[in-house]
Design an enzyme around this catalytic site. Structure first.
Site: not given
Length: 205
Positions: A47, A78, A90, A125, A130, A193, A202
Protein backbone atom coordinates in the site's frame (compact mmCIF):
# COMPACT_ATOMS: atom_id res chain seq x y z
CA UNK A 1 4.93 -11.95 -10.97
CA UNK A 2 1.43 -10.86 -11.95
CA UNK A 3 -2.10 -12.22 -11.85
CA UNK A 4 -3.51 -10.60 -14.97
CA UNK A 5 -3.83 -11.33 -18.67
CA UNK A 6 -3.15 -8.43 -20.99
CA UNK A 7 -6.38 -8.87 -22.97
CA UNK A 8 -8.35 -8.44 -19.76
CA UNK A 9 -6.74 -5.14 -18.81
CA UNK A 10 -8.97 -2.06 -18.50
CA UNK A 11 -8.69 0.24 -21.49
CA UNK A 12 -7.63 3.23 -19.44
CA UNK A 13 -7.57 6.73 -20.95
CA UNK A 14 -5.44 9.03 -23.07
CA UNK A 15 -5.20 11.85 -20.54
CA UNK A 16 -3.84 11.73 -16.96
CA UNK A 17 -6.31 11.45 -14.11
CA UNK A 18 -6.69 14.49 -11.86
CA UNK A 19 -4.14 14.70 -9.06
CA UNK A 20 -2.62 17.36 -6.80
CA UNK A 21 0.44 19.54 -7.31
CA UNK A 22 2.12 20.71 -4.10
CA UNK A 23 3.39 18.15 -1.59
CA UNK A 24 1.78 18.80 1.79
CA UNK A 25 5.04 18.19 3.70
CA UNK A 26 7.76 19.66 1.49
CA UNK A 27 5.64 22.26 -0.32
CA UNK A 28 7.46 21.24 -3.52
CA UNK A 29 5.64 20.33 -6.71
CA UNK A 30 5.26 16.58 -7.18
CA UNK A 31 5.62 17.14 -10.94
CA UNK A 32 8.81 17.80 -12.92
CA UNK A 33 10.95 19.63 -13.60
CA UNK A 34 12.90 18.88 -10.43
CA UNK A 35 16.12 20.62 -9.32
CA UNK A 36 19.24 19.98 -11.35
CA UNK A 37 21.23 16.97 -10.14
CA UNK A 38 18.30 15.30 -8.40
CA UNK A 39 17.40 11.75 -9.35
CA UNK A 40 14.19 9.69 -9.39
CA UNK A 41 13.50 6.08 -8.44
CA UNK A 42 10.09 4.38 -8.19
CA UNK A 43 9.46 1.87 -5.40
CA UNK A 44 6.62 -0.56 -4.66
CA UNK A 45 6.29 -2.01 -1.14
CA UNK A 46 2.58 -2.70 -0.81
CA UNK A 47 0.00 0.00 0.00
CA UNK A 48 1.53 3.28 -1.13
CA UNK A 49 0.23 5.36 1.78
CA UNK A 50 2.79 4.14 4.31
CA UNK A 51 5.53 3.85 1.72
CA UNK A 52 5.23 7.50 0.75
CA UNK A 53 5.43 8.61 4.39
CA UNK A 54 8.47 6.39 4.95
CA UNK A 55 10.40 8.12 2.18
CA UNK A 56 9.28 11.72 2.68
CA UNK A 57 10.79 11.37 6.17
CA UNK A 58 14.25 10.60 4.75
CA UNK A 59 16.69 13.50 4.89
CA UNK A 60 17.76 14.26 1.33
CA UNK A 61 14.48 13.27 -0.32
CA UNK A 62 13.17 16.32 -2.19
CA UNK A 63 9.63 15.14 -2.88
CA UNK A 64 7.52 11.98 -3.12
CA UNK A 65 4.38 11.04 -5.04
CA UNK A 66 2.02 8.08 -4.96
CA UNK A 67 1.18 6.39 -8.23
CA UNK A 68 0.97 3.29 -10.38
CA UNK A 69 3.58 1.54 -12.55
CA UNK A 70 4.55 -1.77 -14.09
CA UNK A 71 1.37 -2.58 -15.97
CA UNK A 72 -0.37 -1.99 -19.29
CA UNK A 73 -3.39 0.26 -18.66
CA UNK A 74 -2.62 3.92 -19.49
CA UNK A 75 -3.54 6.49 -16.84
CA UNK A 76 -5.28 4.00 -14.55
CA UNK A 77 -7.54 4.89 -11.66
CA UNK A 78 -7.21 3.44 -8.18
CA UNK A 79 -10.39 1.42 -8.73
CA UNK A 80 -9.01 -0.06 -11.94
CA UNK A 81 -5.65 -0.84 -10.35
CA UNK A 82 -7.35 -2.62 -7.43
CA UNK A 83 -8.95 -5.10 -9.84
CA UNK A 84 -5.48 -6.55 -10.40
CA UNK A 85 -6.14 -6.44 -14.16
CA UNK A 86 -4.11 -3.34 -15.06
CA UNK A 87 -0.83 -5.07 -14.23
CA UNK A 88 0.23 -2.02 -12.22
CA UNK A 89 1.49 -2.08 -8.68
CA UNK A 90 1.06 0.74 -6.16
CA UNK A 91 4.32 2.69 -6.11
CA UNK A 92 5.95 5.84 -4.82
CA UNK A 93 8.14 8.12 -6.90
CA UNK A 94 11.09 9.23 -4.78
CA UNK A 95 12.95 12.32 -5.98
CA UNK A 96 16.22 12.70 -4.09
CA UNK A 97 19.43 14.67 -3.92
CA UNK A 98 22.30 12.16 -4.22
CA UNK A 99 24.59 14.69 -2.51
CA UNK A 100 22.48 14.38 0.65
CA UNK A 101 21.19 10.80 0.59
CA UNK A 102 22.79 7.87 -1.18
CA UNK A 103 21.07 5.40 -3.46
CA UNK A 104 22.35 2.66 -1.15
CA UNK A 105 20.55 4.26 1.80
CA UNK A 106 17.29 4.35 -0.15
CA UNK A 107 17.68 0.72 -1.20
CA UNK A 108 18.56 -0.29 2.35
CA UNK A 109 15.34 1.32 3.57
CA UNK A 110 13.40 -0.39 0.79
CA UNK A 111 14.62 -3.89 1.64
CA UNK A 112 14.36 -3.59 5.41
CA UNK A 113 10.96 -1.93 5.72
CA UNK A 114 8.78 -4.50 3.92
CA UNK A 115 8.77 -8.20 3.11
CA UNK A 116 10.00 -8.68 -0.48
CA UNK A 117 9.39 -12.45 -0.45
CA UNK A 118 5.59 -12.49 -0.57
CA UNK A 119 4.88 -12.36 -4.31
CA UNK A 120 1.53 -10.79 -5.14
CA UNK A 121 0.77 -9.53 -1.68
CA UNK A 122 2.08 -7.60 1.30
CA UNK A 123 0.72 -8.95 4.55
CA UNK A 124 -3.07 -9.00 4.44
CA UNK A 125 -3.11 -6.89 1.25
CA UNK A 126 -3.47 -9.47 -1.51
CA UNK A 127 -3.16 -8.89 -5.26
CA UNK A 128 -0.60 -8.03 -7.92
CA UNK A 129 -1.15 -4.33 -7.15
CA UNK A 130 0.70 -4.90 -3.85
CA UNK A 131 3.75 -6.68 -5.26
CA UNK A 132 7.27 -5.54 -4.41
CA UNK A 133 9.03 -3.59 -7.16
CA UNK A 134 11.96 -1.34 -7.97
CA UNK A 135 11.64 0.68 -11.18
CA UNK A 136 14.86 2.45 -12.05
CA UNK A 137 15.60 5.52 -14.17
CA UNK A 138 19.36 5.05 -14.75
CA UNK A 139 21.71 2.16 -15.47
CA UNK A 140 23.53 2.92 -12.22
CA UNK A 141 20.29 2.49 -10.27
CA UNK A 142 19.46 -0.76 -12.06
CA UNK A 143 22.85 -2.30 -11.37
CA UNK A 144 22.79 -1.16 -7.74
CA UNK A 145 19.27 -2.53 -7.24
CA UNK A 146 20.20 -5.93 -8.69
CA UNK A 147 23.34 -6.12 -6.57
CA UNK A 148 21.47 -5.09 -3.44
CA UNK A 149 18.90 -7.83 -4.08
CA UNK A 150 21.68 -10.42 -4.20
CA UNK A 151 23.16 -9.19 -0.93
CA UNK A 152 19.80 -9.05 0.82
CA UNK A 153 18.91 -12.52 -0.45
CA UNK A 154 22.08 -13.85 1.16
CA UNK A 155 21.04 -12.21 4.43
CA UNK A 156 17.54 -13.69 4.11
CA UNK A 157 19.02 -17.13 3.43
CA UNK A 158 21.14 -16.88 6.56
CA UNK A 159 18.01 -16.02 8.53
CA UNK A 160 16.03 -18.91 7.07
CA UNK A 161 13.67 -16.63 5.15
CA UNK A 162 12.19 -17.02 1.66
CA UNK A 163 13.22 -15.98 -1.82
CA UNK A 164 12.93 -12.40 -3.05
CA UNK A 165 10.11 -11.89 -5.57
CA UNK A 166 10.75 -8.17 -6.15
CA UNK A 167 10.33 -7.00 -9.73
CA UNK A 168 13.44 -5.01 -10.72
CA UNK A 169 13.57 -3.29 -14.10
CA UNK A 170 13.82 0.11 -15.79
CA UNK A 171 10.76 2.32 -15.36
CA UNK A 172 8.39 2.36 -18.30
CA UNK A 173 5.81 4.94 -17.21
CA UNK A 174 4.85 6.36 -13.81
CA UNK A 175 1.20 7.37 -13.50
CA UNK A 176 0.24 9.72 -10.67
CA UNK A 177 -2.47 8.53 -8.29
CA UNK A 178 -5.52 10.59 -7.42
CA UNK A 179 -5.14 13.71 -5.26
CA UNK A 180 -6.57 12.08 -2.14
CA UNK A 181 -3.85 9.42 -2.21
CA UNK A 182 -1.03 11.98 -2.27
CA UNK A 183 0.49 12.32 1.24
CA UNK A 184 -2.52 10.39 2.52
CA UNK A 185 -1.08 9.76 5.99
CA UNK A 186 -0.34 13.44 6.46
CA UNK A 187 -3.98 14.26 5.69
CA UNK A 188 -5.21 11.22 7.68
CA UNK A 189 -2.68 10.61 10.52
CA UNK A 190 -4.61 7.63 11.85
CA UNK A 191 -4.87 5.99 8.43
CA UNK A 192 -3.80 2.49 7.48
CA UNK A 193 -0.13 1.60 7.11
CA UNK A 194 0.73 -2.00 6.31
CA UNK A 195 4.52 -1.73 6.29
CA UNK A 196 6.22 -4.60 8.08
CA UNK A 197 9.76 -5.82 7.49
CA UNK A 198 11.31 -9.25 7.89
CA UNK A 199 13.56 -8.22 10.76
CA UNK A 200 16.61 -8.96 8.59
CA UNK A 201 19.27 -6.26 8.22
CA UNK A 202 20.30 -5.33 4.70
CA UNK A 203 24.13 -5.38 4.36
CA UNK A 204 24.48 -2.33 2.09
CA UNK A 205 24.83 1.38 2.63
Amino acid sequence: MTLFKKQQAPEGRDTPIETSDLHTITDHSIHPPFPYGHEEIVLGMGCFWGVERLFWQQDGVYVTAAGYAGGTTPNPTYKETCTGLTGHTEVVKVVYDPQRISLEKLLNTFWEQHDPTQGNRQGNDIGSQYRSAIFTTTDVQLNAALQSAEKFQAALDNAGKGRITTEIKPLDVFYYAEAYHQQYLDKNPGGYCGLKGTGVTCPIG
